[in-house]
Design a protein around this motif. Structure first.
Motif, PDB file in Angstrom:
ATOM      1  N   ALA A 138      26.341  54.090  42.212  1.00 61.33           N
ATOM      2  CA  ALA A 138      26.122  52.639  42.079  1.00 61.33           C
ATOM      3  C   ALA A 138      27.464  51.913  42.071  1.00 61.33           C
ATOM      4  O   ALA A 138      27.623  50.864  42.688  1.00 61.33           O
ATOM      5  CB  ALA A 138      25.345  52.329  40.798  1.00 61.33           C
ATOM      6  N   GLY A 139      28.422  52.513  41.375  1.00 55.03           N
ATOM      7  CA  GLY A 139      29.760  51.914  41.312  1.00 55.03           C
ATOM      8  C   GLY A 139      30.371  51.806  42.700  1.00 55.03           C
ATOM      9  O   GLY A 139      30.911  50.766  43.072  1.00 55.03           O
ATOM     10  N   ARG A 140      30.209  52.901  43.471  1.00 59.73           N
ATOM     11  CA  ARG A 140      30.770  52.886  44.815  1.00 59.73           C
ATOM     12  C   ARG A 140      30.069  51.818  45.666  1.00 59.73           C
ATOM     13  O   ARG A 140      30.706  51.105  46.414  1.00 59.73           O
ATOM     14  CB  ARG A 140      30.602  54.266  45.457  1.00 59.73           C
ATOM     15  N   GLY A 141      28.765  51.694  45.473  1.00 62.00           N
ATOM     16  CA  GLY A 141      28.002  50.686  46.206  1.00 62.00           C
ATOM     17  C   GLY A 141      28.537  49.287  45.926  1.00 62.00           C
ATOM     18  O   GLY A 141      28.749  48.497  46.844  1.00 62.00           O
ATOM     19  N   ARG A 142      28.791  49.061  44.653  1.00 63.18           N
ATOM     20  CA  ARG A 142      29.319  47.743  44.283  1.00 63.18           C
ATOM     21  C   ARG A 142      30.690  47.515  44.917  1.00 63.18           C
ATOM     22  O   ARG A 142      30.997  46.436  45.384  1.00 63.18           O
ATOM     23  CB  ARG A 142      29.429  47.621  42.759  1.00 63.18           C
ATOM     24  N   ALA A 143      31.503  48.588  44.922  1.00 63.76           N
ATOM     25  CA  ALA A 143      32.855  48.472  45.474  1.00 63.76           C
ATOM     26  C   ALA A 143      32.795  48.114  46.957  1.00 63.76           C
ATOM     27  O   ALA A 143      33.552  47.269  47.422  1.00 63.76           O
ATOM     28  CB  ALA A 143      33.619  49.772  45.270  1.00 63.76           C
ATOM     29  N   VAL A 144      31.847  48.734  47.661  1.00 64.81           N
ATOM     30  CA  VAL A 144      31.704  48.454  49.087  1.00 64.81           C
ATOM     31  C   VAL A 144      31.291  47.001  49.296  1.00 64.81           C
ATOM     32  O   VAL A 144      31.852  46.275  50.106  1.00 64.81           O
ATOM     33  CB  VAL A 144      30.670  49.405  49.740  1.00 64.81           C
ATOM     34  N   LEU A 145      30.315  46.578  48.472  1.00 63.78           N
ATOM     35  CA  LEU A 145      29.843  45.202  48.545  1.00 63.78           C
ATOM     36  C   LEU A 145      30.984  44.216  48.283  1.00 63.78           C
ATOM     37  O   LEU A 145      31.151  43.221  48.989  1.00 63.78           O
ATOM     38  CB  LEU A 145      28.758  44.979  47.475  1.00 63.78           C
ATOM     39  N   PHE A 146      31.758  44.541  47.248  1.00 71.36           N
ATOM     40  CA  PHE A 146      32.877  43.692  46.843  1.00 71.36           C
ATOM     41  C   PHE A 146      33.875  43.572  47.991  1.00 71.36           C
ATOM     42  O   PHE A 146      34.330  42.497  48.346  1.00 71.36           O
ATOM     43  CB  PHE A 146      33.527  44.312  45.602  1.00 71.36           C
ATOM     44  N   ASP A 147      34.168  44.738  48.614  1.00 71.47           N
ATOM     45  CA  ASP A 147      35.065  44.797  49.758  1.00 71.47           C
ATOM     46  C   ASP A 147      34.598  43.883  50.880  1.00 71.47           C
ATOM     47  O   ASP A 147      35.367  43.136  51.447  1.00 71.47           O
ATOM     48  CB  ASP A 147      35.055  46.237  50.296  1.00 71.47           C
TER      49      ASP A 147
END
Ligand code: C2E
Ligand code: CA
Ligand code: CA
Ligand code: CA
Length: 279
Positions: free
Chosen positions: A4-13
């Protein structure tokens, strides 16, 4: 949870990239805004606190964007300030303001001041003084009716260069105001070493004047000092009647703020100028 954290990071990017793309698009559009006549000037009156009369108007830049509507400086000036585009924009506003205020002053039959904002980069332009002089004289504006506003922070960036520009403007009898006074790294030496005519007290002081005895004391001391040096003090950001009264009682000469008038199109300024002063 890791995923989930990685998903958020991608979204943020993605969002960051989208934002960066938006800024680049806006920057490219800003480069064409001048020739497309989208850069417009709004005016906010400076009012004599004793008589209520409008004595000058500050020129404030706006961008009439074709799809985004009317943009304020905070939305687009940072995109211009890291290139020489800011010089062109500032000079355009100065020229427009001299023309508009010159016409209005003649219609009123009295001297009306045009106050314009120059950024640090603009002050460092080698042709600025010539451009300012021709903007003023082409408009038939008296030299003492043109005031250049410079923030303390702009002065700090390169005092040697900006100091030279300010001395040169002074030789042309153009006036200088320190903007946002008290908000930055205020050095009182500016007031004595530079050819200053006015200080514009940052609105944080004006707005604390009716709640904080300390700020009231600061306003009074600045106004006293300014008076002793022969300078005009302007209270910026006057929003209430009690701020207006206290600014006047503390020794400020001029006031500016939403209570007196919001920045408005030239047409509204003309209407305002013809209205009798309130007392
Ligand atoms: P500034 O020179 O300190 O101008 C005052 C700002 O405060 C203006 O915002 C004005 O609309 C706003 N203001 C006036 N009265 C009140 C009030 O009673 N309450 C509050 N809360 N605000 C008030 P604006 O027009 O958005 O401009 C922001 C800044 O952008 C200016 O601050 C100035 O630093 C810069 N700017 C504007 N026009 C130009 C320009 O032509 N050239 C350059 N270099 N900078 C400009
Ligand atoms: Ca200003
Ligand atoms: Ca200001
Ligand atoms: Ca400001």
């Amino acid at each position: 949870a890791k995923d989930a954290g990685r998903g958020r990071a991608v979204l943020f990017d993605e969002r960051m990239r989208e934002r960066a793309r938006g800024r680049m698009r806006l920057r490219a559009e800003l480069h064409r805004a001048l020739e497309r006549h989208e850069i417009v000037v709004h005016y906010q009156p400076l009012v004599d606190l004793r008589t209520g009369a409008m004595v000058a108007a500050e020129a404030l830049m706006r961008w009439q964007h074709p799809t985004m509507g009317l943009l304020a400086p905070d939305d687009f000036l940072p995109l211009a300030q890291d290139s020489d585009l800011i010089i062109e924009l500032d000079e355009h506003v100065a020229r427009q303001a001299c023309t508009d205020i010159g016409v209005l002053g003649r219609a009123l039959g009295r001297g009306l001041g045009a106050w314009v904002n120059y950024s640090a980069r603009t002050l460092a332009s080698p042709t600025l003084c010539k451009v300012t002089e021709s903007a003023r004289s082409d408009a038939g504006l008296a030299p003492e009716d043109l005031t250049v506003e410079v923030t303390e922070n702009a002065l700090l960036e390169d005092l040697a260069t900006t100091g030279r520009a300010l001395q040169e403007l002074r030789r042309q009898h153009v006036r200088l105001a320190i903007d946002d006074f008290g908000a930055g790294h205020t050095a009182l030496t500016y007031l004595t070493r530079l050819p200053v005519s006015a200080v514009k007290l940052d609105r944080s002081f004006t707005q604390a004047i009716d709640t904080s005895p300390v700020d009231r004391a600061v306003v009074r001391s600045v106004a006293d000092l300014a008076r002793a040096l022969g300078l005009v003090t302007v209270a910026e950001g006057v929003e209430t009647g009690s701020q207006l009264n206290l600014a006047a009682a503390s020794g400020c000469h001029l006031g500016q703020g939403y209570l007196l008038s919001r920045p408005a199109e030239y047409g509204s300024l003309i209407d305002l100028a013809h209205r009798p002063a309130i007392d």
